[in-house]
Design a protein around this motif. Structure first.
Motif, PDB file in Angstrom:
ATOM      1  N   ASP A 219       0.705  -1.288   0.221  1.00  0.00           N
ATOM      2  CA  ASP A 219       0.313  -0.226  -0.414  1.00  0.00           C
ATOM      3  C   ASP A 219       0.581   0.942   0.262  1.00  0.00           C
ATOM      4  OD1 ASP A 219      -2.304  -1.618   0.206  1.00  0.00           O
ATOM      5  OD2 ASP A 219      -1.675  -1.731   2.086  1.00  0.00           O
ATOM      6  N   ARG A 220       1.535   1.461  -0.501  1.00  0.00           N
ATOM      7  CA  ARG A 220       2.801   2.546  -0.643  1.00  0.00           C
ATOM      8  C   ARG A 220       2.567   3.318  -1.086  1.00  0.00           C
ATOM      9  NH1 ARG A 220       8.351   3.099   0.600  1.00  0.00           N
ATOM     10  NH2 ARG A 220       9.694   4.870  -1.015  1.00  0.00           N
ATOM     11  N   GLN A 221       1.869   3.285  -2.425  1.00  0.00           N
ATOM     12  CA  GLN A 221       1.249   4.600  -2.880  1.00  0.00           C
ATOM     13  C   GLN A 221       0.270   5.307  -2.668  1.00  0.00           C
ATOM     14  OE1 GLN A 221       3.063   5.562  -5.354  1.00  0.00           O
ATOM     15  NE2 GLN A 221       2.183   7.573  -5.659  1.00  0.00           N
ATOM     16  N   GLN A 222      -0.756   4.552  -1.892  1.00  0.00           N
ATOM     17  CA  GLN A 222      -1.573   5.268  -0.701  1.00  0.00           C
ATOM     18  C   GLN A 222      -1.887   5.504   0.417  1.00  0.00           C
ATOM     19  OE1 GLN A 222      -1.546   1.806  -1.885  1.00  0.00           O
ATOM     20  NE2 GLN A 222      -3.255   2.475  -4.124  1.00  0.00           N
ATOM     21  N   ILE A 223      -0.271   4.869   0.689  1.00  0.00           N
ATOM     22  CA  ILE A 223       0.581   5.967   1.989  1.00  0.00           C
ATOM     23  C   ILE A 223       1.340   7.381   1.665  1.00  0.00           C
ATOM     24  CG2 ILE A 223       2.462   5.931   3.862  1.00  0.00           C
ATOM     25  CD1 ILE A 223       1.892   2.536   3.739  1.00  0.00           C
ATOM     26  N   ILE A 224       1.628   7.052   0.340  1.00  0.00           N
ATOM     27  CA  ILE A 224       2.656   8.708  -0.180  1.00  0.00           C
ATOM     28  C   ILE A 224       1.510   9.062  -0.699  1.00  0.00           C
ATOM     29  CG2 ILE A 224       4.002   9.945  -1.877  1.00  0.00           C
ATOM     30  CD1 ILE A 224       5.653   7.124  -2.008  1.00  0.00           C
ATOM     31  N   ASN A 225       0.300   8.976  -1.297  1.00  0.00           N
ATOM     32  CA  ASN A 225      -0.728   9.562  -1.055  1.00  0.00           C
ATOM     33  C   ASN A 225      -2.031  10.542  -0.446  1.00  0.00           C
ATOM     34  OD1 ASN A 225       0.123   9.676  -4.084  1.00  0.00           O
ATOM     35  ND2 ASN A 225      -1.945   7.845  -4.318  1.00  0.00           N
ATOM     36  N   ALA A 226      -1.665   9.471   1.270  1.00  0.00           N
ATOM     37  CA  ALA A 226      -2.371  10.676   1.941  1.00  0.00           C
ATOM     38  C   ALA A 226      -2.072  10.882   2.591  1.00  0.00           C
ATOM     39  CB  ALA A 226      -3.221   8.892   2.666  1.00  0.00           C
ATOM     40  N   PHE A 227      -0.596  11.176   2.354  1.00  0.00           N
ATOM     41  CA  PHE A 227       0.530  12.184   3.644  1.00  0.00           C
ATOM     42  C   PHE A 227       0.309  13.489   2.529  1.00  0.00           C
ATOM     43  CE2 PHE A 227       1.611   8.453   6.263  1.00  0.00           C
ATOM     44  CZ  PHE A 227       2.229   9.584   7.514  1.00  0.00           C
ATOM     45  N   ARG A 228       0.625  13.196   1.485  1.00  0.00           N
ATOM     46  CA  ARG A 228       1.144  14.427   0.148  1.00  0.00           C
ATOM     47  C   ARG A 228      -1.194  15.393   0.221  1.00  0.00           C
ATOM     48  NH1 ARG A 228       1.198  11.970  -4.864  1.00  0.00           N
ATOM     49  NH2 ARG A 228       3.241  11.392  -4.809  1.00  0.00           N
ATOM     50  N   THR A 229      -1.443  14.295  -0.391  1.00  0.00           N
ATOM     51  CA  THR A 229      -3.129  15.011   0.167  1.00  0.00           C
ATOM     52  C   THR A 229      -3.441  16.102   1.841  1.00  0.00           C
ATOM     53  OG1 THR A 229      -3.787  13.203  -0.845  1.00  0.00           O
ATOM     54  CG2 THR A 229      -5.740  14.777   0.047  1.00  0.00           C
ATOM     55  N   ALA A 230      -2.787  15.376   2.371  1.00  0.00           N
ATOM     56  CA  ALA A 230      -2.572  15.703   4.365  1.00  0.00           C
ATOM     57  C   ALA A 230      -1.732  16.833   4.432  1.00  0.00           C
ATOM     58  CB  ALA A 230      -2.921  15.140   4.971  1.00  0.00           C
ATOM     59  N   GLY A 231      -0.566  17.550   3.215  1.00  0.00           N
ATOM     60  CA  GLY A 231       0.377  18.547   3.318  1.00  0.00           C
ATOM     61  C   GLY A 231       2.255  17.860   4.386  1.00  0.00           C
ATOM     62  N   PHE A 232       1.498  16.906   3.785  1.00  0.00           N
ATOM     63  CA  PHE A 232       3.569  16.056   4.197  1.00  0.00           C
ATOM     64  C   PHE A 232       4.012  15.638   2.798  1.00  0.00           C
ATOM     65  CE2 PHE A 232       0.865  16.467   7.779  1.00  0.00           C
ATOM     66  CZ  PHE A 232       2.002  17.002   8.902  1.00  0.00           C
ATOM     67  N   ALA A 233       5.279  15.198   3.065  1.00  0.00           N
ATOM     68  CA  ALA A 233       6.062  15.014   2.102  1.00  0.00           C
ATOM     69  C   ALA A 233       7.207  13.668   2.334  1.00  0.00           C
ATOM     70  CB  ALA A 233       7.242  15.502   1.155  1.00  0.00           C
ATOM     71  N   LEU A 234       7.409  12.491   2.085  1.00  0.00           N
ATOM     72  CA  LEU A 234       8.025  11.669   2.159  1.00  0.00           C
ATOM     73  C   LEU A 234       9.959  12.117   2.277  1.00  0.00           C
ATOM     74  CD1 LEU A 234       8.858   8.554   2.864  1.00  0.00           C
ATOM     75  CD2 LEU A 234       9.554   8.348   0.686  1.00  0.00           C
ATOM     76  N   ARG A 235      10.140  12.233   3.406  1.00  0.00           N
ATOM     77  CA  ARG A 235      11.733  13.028   3.343  1.00  0.00           C
ATOM     78  C   ARG A 235      12.405  11.937   3.440  1.00  0.00           C
ATOM     79  NH1 ARG A 235      10.666  17.017   1.469  1.00  0.00           N
ATOM     80  NH2 ARG A 235       9.326  18.983   2.628  1.00  0.00           N
ATOM     81  N   SER A 236      12.712  11.129   4.168  1.00  0.00           N
ATOM     82  CA  SER A 236      14.001   9.467   4.265  1.00  0.00           C
ATOM     83  C   SER A 236      12.882   7.781   4.370  1.00  0.00           C
ATOM     84  CB  SER A 236      14.294  10.025   4.814  1.00  0.00           C
ATOM     85  OG  SER A 236      14.132   9.571   6.388  1.00  0.00           O
ATOM     86  N   GLU A 237      13.517   7.581   3.967  1.00  0.00           N
ATOM     87  CA  GLU A 237      13.553   5.903   4.342  1.00  0.00           C
ATOM     88  C   GLU A 237      14.370   5.348   4.996  1.00  0.00           C
ATOM     89  OE1 GLU A 237      10.385   2.896   1.750  1.00  0.00           O
ATOM     90  OE2 GLU A 237      11.093   4.386   1.097  1.00  0.00           O
ATOM     91  N   LYS A 238      14.149   4.435   6.096  1.00  0.00           N
ATOM     92  CA  LYS A 238      15.793   3.644   6.409  1.00  0.00           C
ATOM     93  C   LYS A 238      15.123   2.180   7.018  1.00  0.00           C
ATOM     94  CE  LYS A 238      16.707   7.716   9.685  1.00  0.00           C
ATOM     95  NZ  LYS A 238      17.253   8.124   9.932  1.00  0.00           N
TER      96      LYS A 238
END
Length: 158
Positions: free
Chosen positions: A80-99
Protein backbone atom coordinates in the motif's frame (compact mmCIF):
# COMPACT_ATOMS: atom_id res chain seq x y z
CA UNK A 1 12.88 13.84 28.96
CA UNK A 2 14.87 16.56 27.20
CA UNK A 3 12.62 16.31 24.13
CA UNK A 4 9.51 16.54 26.34
CA UNK A 5 10.86 19.67 28.06
CA UNK A 6 11.71 21.34 24.74
CA UNK A 7 8.23 20.55 23.37
CA UNK A 8 6.66 21.91 26.52
CA UNK A 9 8.73 25.09 26.25
CA UNK A 10 7.66 25.53 22.60
CA UNK A 11 3.99 25.23 23.53
CA UNK A 12 4.44 27.63 26.45
CA UNK A 13 5.93 30.25 24.11
CA UNK A 14 3.21 29.67 21.50
CA UNK A 15 0.45 30.03 24.10
CA UNK A 16 2.04 33.22 25.46
CA UNK A 17 2.21 34.70 21.96
CA UNK A 18 -1.42 33.74 21.37
CA UNK A 19 -2.45 35.36 24.65
CA UNK A 20 -0.63 38.61 23.82
CA UNK A 21 -2.13 38.65 20.31
CA UNK A 22 -5.62 38.28 21.73
CA UNK A 23 -4.97 41.16 24.13
CA UNK A 24 -3.66 43.32 21.29
CA UNK A 25 -6.65 42.50 19.09
CA UNK A 26 -9.04 43.34 21.94
CA UNK A 27 -7.29 46.67 22.42
CA UNK A 28 -7.23 47.47 18.68
CA UNK A 29 -10.87 46.49 18.25
CA UNK A 30 -11.87 48.75 21.12
CA UNK A 31 -13.41 45.95 23.20
CA UNK A 32 -10.96 46.47 26.08
CA UNK A 33 -10.98 49.65 28.15
CA UNK A 34 -7.64 48.76 29.75
CA UNK A 35 -4.26 49.55 28.25
CA UNK A 36 -1.84 46.67 27.67
CA UNK A 37 0.13 47.70 30.77
CA UNK A 38 -3.04 47.66 32.90
CA UNK A 39 -4.10 44.32 31.42
CA UNK A 40 -0.79 42.71 32.37
CA UNK A 41 -1.02 44.24 35.84
CA UNK A 42 -4.50 42.78 36.35
CA UNK A 43 -3.30 39.42 35.00
CA UNK A 44 -0.50 39.06 37.52
CA UNK A 45 -1.92 40.86 40.57
CA UNK A 46 -5.47 39.55 40.95
CA UNK A 47 -6.69 36.03 41.79
CA UNK A 48 -8.85 35.78 38.64
CA UNK A 49 -6.10 37.27 36.51
CA UNK A 50 -3.60 34.66 37.72
CA UNK A 51 -5.82 31.91 36.38
CA UNK A 52 -4.75 32.52 32.75
CA UNK A 53 -0.98 32.21 33.36
CA UNK A 54 -1.59 29.08 35.45
CA UNK A 55 -3.70 27.54 32.68
CA UNK A 56 -1.02 28.38 30.13
CA UNK A 57 1.67 26.66 32.23
CA UNK A 58 -0.50 23.58 32.82
CA UNK A 59 -1.45 23.26 29.14
CA UNK A 60 2.19 23.65 28.07
CA UNK A 61 3.25 20.98 30.57
CA UNK A 62 0.54 18.48 29.55
CA UNK A 63 0.32 18.98 25.78
CA UNK A 64 3.47 17.04 24.80
CA UNK A 65 1.96 13.96 26.47
CA UNK A 66 -1.46 14.21 24.85
CA UNK A 67 -0.44 15.90 21.60
CA UNK A 68 1.52 12.95 20.16
CA UNK A 69 -0.11 9.64 19.28
CA UNK A 70 0.35 6.34 17.51
CA UNK A 71 -2.48 5.08 15.32
CA UNK A 72 -2.83 1.89 13.32
CA UNK A 73 -4.53 1.21 10.02
CA UNK A 74 -4.91 -2.29 8.64
CA UNK A 75 -2.62 -2.67 5.66
CA UNK A 76 0.88 -3.36 4.40
CA UNK A 77 3.51 -0.65 3.96
CA UNK A 78 4.97 -2.36 0.88
CA UNK A 79 1.74 -3.25 -0.94
CA UNK A 80 0.00 0.00 0.00
CA UNK A 81 3.02 2.28 -0.42
CA UNK A 82 1.40 4.50 -3.07
CA UNK A 83 -1.76 4.96 -1.00
CA UNK A 84 0.37 5.91 2.03
CA UNK A 85 2.32 8.49 0.01
CA UNK A 86 -0.90 9.88 -1.50
CA UNK A 87 -2.58 10.14 1.92
CA UNK A 88 0.39 12.08 3.29
CA UNK A 89 0.55 14.32 0.22
CA UNK A 90 -3.15 15.13 0.60
CA UNK A 91 -2.59 15.97 4.28
CA UNK A 92 0.31 18.29 3.43
CA UNK A 93 3.30 16.04 4.13
CA UNK A 94 6.08 14.69 1.92
CA UNK A 95 8.31 11.62 2.20
CA UNK A 96 11.72 12.82 3.39
CA UNK A 97 13.57 9.59 4.14
CA UNK A 98 13.23 5.87 4.49
CA UNK A 99 15.40 3.56 6.55
CA UNK A 100 15.01 0.12 8.07
CA UNK A 101 11.36 -0.21 7.04
CA UNK A 102 10.38 3.17 8.49
CA UNK A 103 9.12 5.97 6.25
CA UNK A 104 9.61 9.46 7.62
CA UNK A 105 7.31 12.23 6.44
CA UNK A 106 7.67 15.95 7.15
CA UNK A 107 5.44 18.94 6.45
CA UNK A 108 5.83 20.17 2.89
CA UNK A 109 5.55 23.92 3.51
CA UNK A 110 7.18 26.36 5.92
CA UNK A 111 3.76 27.61 7.06
CA UNK A 112 2.63 24.10 8.01
CA UNK A 113 5.94 23.55 9.82
CA UNK A 114 5.35 26.76 11.76
CA UNK A 115 1.79 25.82 12.73
CA UNK A 116 3.13 22.48 13.99
CA UNK A 117 6.00 24.28 15.82
CA UNK A 118 8.52 22.25 13.82
CA UNK A 119 7.14 19.04 15.37
CA UNK A 120 6.13 17.87 11.91
CA UNK A 121 7.86 14.48 11.70
CA UNK A 122 5.51 11.51 11.27
CA UNK A 123 6.88 7.97 11.15
CA UNK A 124 5.21 5.10 9.33
CA UNK A 125 6.16 1.49 9.96
CA UNK A 126 4.74 -2.02 9.77
CA UNK A 127 3.40 -3.60 12.99
CA UNK A 128 2.08 -7.07 12.24
CA UNK A 129 -0.87 -6.64 9.91
CA UNK A 130 -1.08 -2.93 10.73
CA UNK A 131 0.44 0.22 9.30
CA UNK A 132 1.58 2.19 12.34
CA UNK A 133 1.52 6.01 12.12
CA UNK A 134 3.36 7.86 14.88
CA UNK A 135 3.61 11.63 15.35
CA UNK A 136 1.77 14.82 16.26
CA UNK A 137 -1.95 14.21 16.81
CA UNK A 138 -3.21 16.75 14.23
CA UNK A 139 -1.07 15.34 11.43
CA UNK A 140 -1.68 11.70 12.33
CA UNK A 141 -5.46 12.19 12.48
CA UNK A 142 -5.55 13.77 9.00
CA UNK A 143 -3.34 11.11 7.49
CA UNK A 144 -5.19 8.25 9.17
CA UNK A 145 -8.52 9.47 7.78
CA UNK A 146 -7.12 9.87 4.25
CA UNK A 147 -5.27 6.55 4.34
CA UNK A 148 -8.33 4.63 5.50
CA UNK A 149 -10.32 6.13 2.61
CA UNK A 150 -7.60 5.34 0.05
CA UNK A 151 -7.26 1.76 1.30
CA UNK A 152 -11.04 1.26 1.36
CA UNK A 153 -11.25 2.49 -2.25
CA UNK A 154 -8.34 0.27 -3.29
CA UNK A 155 -9.97 -2.82 -1.79
CA UNK A 156 -13.32 -1.91 -3.35
CA UNK A 157 -11.68 -1.61 -6.79
CA UNK A 158 -9.94 -5.00 -6.52
Amino acid sequence: MKKYFIRSLKYFCALCVLCVLIMLLNRLAGTSILTLKETFYVMFHTPKGMLLPVVIVVLAAVYPRIGFVTRRVEGDTEKDRQQIINAFRTAGFALRSEKEGVMIFRADSPLRKLTLLWEDEIRVSQFGQWIEIDGIRRGVARVQYQLENYLRNKRYDE
